[in-house]
Design a protein around this motif. Structure first.
Motif, PDB file in Angstrom:
ATOM      1  N   ASN A  13       0.837  -1.191   0.000  1.00 19.52           N
ATOM      2  CA  ASN A  13       0.000   0.000   0.000  1.00 19.52           C
ATOM      3  C   ASN A  13       0.879   1.251   0.000  1.00 19.52           C
ATOM      4  O   ASN A  13       1.773   1.384   0.838  1.00 19.52           O
ATOM      5  CB  ASN A  13      -0.900  -0.012   1.240  1.00 19.52           C
ATOM      6  CG  ASN A  13      -1.958   1.075   1.206  1.00 19.52           C
ATOM      7  OD1 ASN A  13      -1.683   2.234   0.903  1.00 19.52           O
ATOM      8  ND2 ASN A  13      -3.176   0.708   1.538  1.00 19.52           N
ATOM      9  N   ALA A  14       0.606   2.153  -0.932  1.00 13.41           N
ATOM     10  CA  ALA A  14       1.440   3.351  -1.070  1.00 13.41           C
ATOM     11  C   ALA A  14       1.513   4.158   0.218  1.00 13.41           C
ATOM     12  O   ALA A  14       2.504   4.838   0.492  1.00 13.41           O
ATOM     13  CB  ALA A  14       0.917   4.226  -2.203  1.00 13.41           C
ATOM     14  N   ARG A  15       0.464   4.095   1.026  1.00 16.90           N
ATOM     15  CA  ARG A  15       0.467   4.813   2.300  1.00 16.90           C
ATOM     16  C   ARG A  15       1.210   4.049   3.385  1.00 16.90           C
ATOM     17  O   ARG A  15       1.429   4.577   4.485  1.00 16.90           O
ATOM     18  CB  ARG A  15      -0.970   5.077   2.750  1.00 16.90           C
ATOM     19  CG  ARG A  15      -1.728   6.060   1.874  1.00 16.90           C
ATOM     20  CD  ARG A  15      -3.156   6.226   2.336  1.00 16.90           C
ATOM     21  NE  ARG A  15      -3.911   4.979   2.236  1.00 16.90           N
ATOM     22  CZ  ARG A  15      -5.187   4.831   2.599  1.00 16.90           C
ATOM     23  NH1 ARG A  15      -5.832   5.864   3.115  1.00 16.90           N
ATOM     24  NH2 ARG A  15      -5.792   3.678   2.479  1.00 16.90           N
ATOM     25  N   GLY A  16       1.577   2.817   3.072  1.00 13.85           N
ATOM     26  CA  GLY A  16       2.205   1.977   4.088  1.00 13.85           C
ATOM     27  C   GLY A  16       3.715   1.891   4.004  1.00 13.85           C
ATOM     28  O   GLY A  16       4.348   1.295   4.867  1.00 13.85           O
ATOM     29  N   VAL A  17       4.300   2.481   2.966  1.00 13.86           N
ATOM     30  CA  VAL A  17       5.761   2.444   2.826  1.00 13.86           C
ATOM     31  C   VAL A  17       6.264   3.833   2.427  1.00 13.86           C
ATOM     32  O   VAL A  17       5.703   4.474   1.535  1.00 13.86           O
ATOM     33  CB  VAL A  17       6.207   1.380   1.790  1.00 13.86           C
ATOM     34  CG1 VAL A  17       5.603   1.649   0.426  1.00 13.86           C
ATOM     35  CG2 VAL A  17       7.724   1.295   1.706  1.00 13.86           C
ATOM     36  N   ALA A  49       6.434   5.617  11.169  1.00 17.81           N
ATOM     37  CA  ALA A  49       5.471   5.529  12.268  1.00 17.81           C
ATOM     38  C   ALA A  49       5.038   4.082  12.447  1.00 17.81           C
ATOM     39  O   ALA A  49       5.221   3.240  11.553  1.00 17.81           O
ATOM     40  CB  ALA A  49       4.269   6.422  11.972  1.00 17.81           C
ATOM     41  N   LYS A  50       4.460   3.774  13.588  1.00 14.46           N
ATOM     42  CA  LYS A  50       3.980   2.406  13.831  1.00 14.46           C
ATOM     43  C   LYS A  50       2.982   2.013  12.742  1.00 14.46           C
ATOM     44  O   LYS A  50       2.118   2.792  12.347  1.00 14.46           O
ATOM     45  CB  LYS A  50       3.323   2.313  15.208  1.00 14.46           C
ATOM     46  CG  LYS A  50       4.326   2.377  16.359  1.00 14.46           C
ATOM     47  CD  LYS A  50       3.622   2.222  17.701  1.00 14.46           C
ATOM     48  CE  LYS A  50       4.593   2.395  18.866  1.00 14.46           C
ATOM     49  NZ  LYS A  50       5.545   1.296  18.981  1.00 14.46           N
ATOM     50  N   GLY A  51       3.142   0.790  12.255  1.00 15.97           N
ATOM     51  CA  GLY A  51       2.276   0.289  11.200  1.00 15.97           C
ATOM     52  C   GLY A  51       2.841   0.479   9.803  1.00 15.97           C
ATOM     53  O   GLY A  51       2.313  -0.082   8.844  1.00 15.97           O
TER      54      GLY A  51
END
Length: 285
Positions: free
Chosen positions: A77-81, A108-110
């Motif tokens: 997910n682009a928001r996750g990396v 950040a966490k996650g």
């Protein structure tokens, strides 16, 4: 089954004795599978919200860091990396301690954070080019004589402390050195010169740094042996074959992250009992 343990630095290593080329069968096909697993792991890590992952990439020029990031993380997910490429320190960054600009870029966490070149540049490039340290205006550094092995080993100790602190607070740290041969670097530099659409990647500085190959190898070997810890291990990845390097690194990521058994939160019994009612409300609209 691919053996991955051999790539982890768990005892003193010699880079000249470390392989720079491994050819993995069906590397591209297997990478697609690993990407999907990596994406699911990040989703679960985000939902759980306890951990973050810091992936550090180091390697000589042309070792394939940029393309590896693109290919390994394209399904996450682009928001996750979040990827950070650290260049020459800015004026503001030089007014802080050498770890400051890396600290504020931590995930950040996650989330997964990828450092393309890392805080290890502070014991690598600055060790090969010690005069760069003068820009930090450190009170105890007055001449090149102050920039000795003790100075850089002290910095490595501070980096170990930094990573230990992060690990204890939920950051999973995995560090990868892309081990490229000098001959393969030559081939890749020539390719940049010979192919018009690759010319933009070439810099005359690449040849200047290449002349310092042995110094860089010494510095890399020293930092690998001094800073590979159980809570922040180094992995030496043969990088002469790009497809193989990508799948080896991806499989290590998946294997290491699976150890944390991320669990998505479950609904309370009260909410579970109300699910049918919620669906009924929506269906009545």
């Amino acid at each position: 089954m691919m053996s991955l343990d051999k790539y982890k630095v768990i005892e003193a290593i010699s880079l000249k004795d470390s392989s720079t080329k491994v050819v993995v069968k069906d590397a591209k096909k297997d990478l697609k599978k690993s990407r999907k697993k990596l994406s699911k792991l990040q989703d679960a890590m985000y939902a759980e919200g306890k951990y973050s992952a810091l992936i550090c990439l180091q390697g000589m020029d042309t070792s394939g860091k940029d393309s590896l990031i693109r290919e390994v993380f394209k399904d996450v997910n682009a928001r996750g990396v979040v990827v950070h490429s650290f260049k020459v320190p800015t004026e503001l960054e030089l007014k802080h301690d050498f770890l400051w600009r890396h600290y504020i870029a931590l995930p950040a966490k996650g989330k997964m954070g990828v450092f393309n070149r890392t805080h290890y540049e502070n014991v690598l490039v600055t060790r090969v080019h010690p005069a760069y340290v003068f820009g930090e205006n450190i009170p105890t550094v007055n001449s090149l004589d102050d920039l000795n092995d003790e100075f850089y080993h002290n910095r490595m100790d501070r980096i170990n402390d930094f990573e230990n602190h992060l690990a204890k607070n939920g950051t999973i740290i995995l560090k990868f050195f892309l081990n490229l041969s000098k001959e393969e670097q030559k081939n890749r530099l020539l390719r940049r010169l010979e192919l018009p659409d690759k010319n933009w990647k070439f810099s005359a500085d690449d040849l200047k740094e290449r002349k310092l190959w042995d110094k860089y190898q010494f510095c890399y070997e020293d930092l690998l042996n001094r800073t590979s810890k159980e809570n922040a291990p180094w992995f030496v990845i043969p990088a002469d074959d790009k497809d193989s390097a990508r799948i080896i690194l991806a499989k290590i990521l998946v294997k290491e992250l699976e150890k944390y058994n991320f669990k998505e939160p479950t609904l309370s019994d009260k909410l579970v009992a109300q699910l049918d009612d919620f669906k009924a409300q929506l269906n009545k609209e």
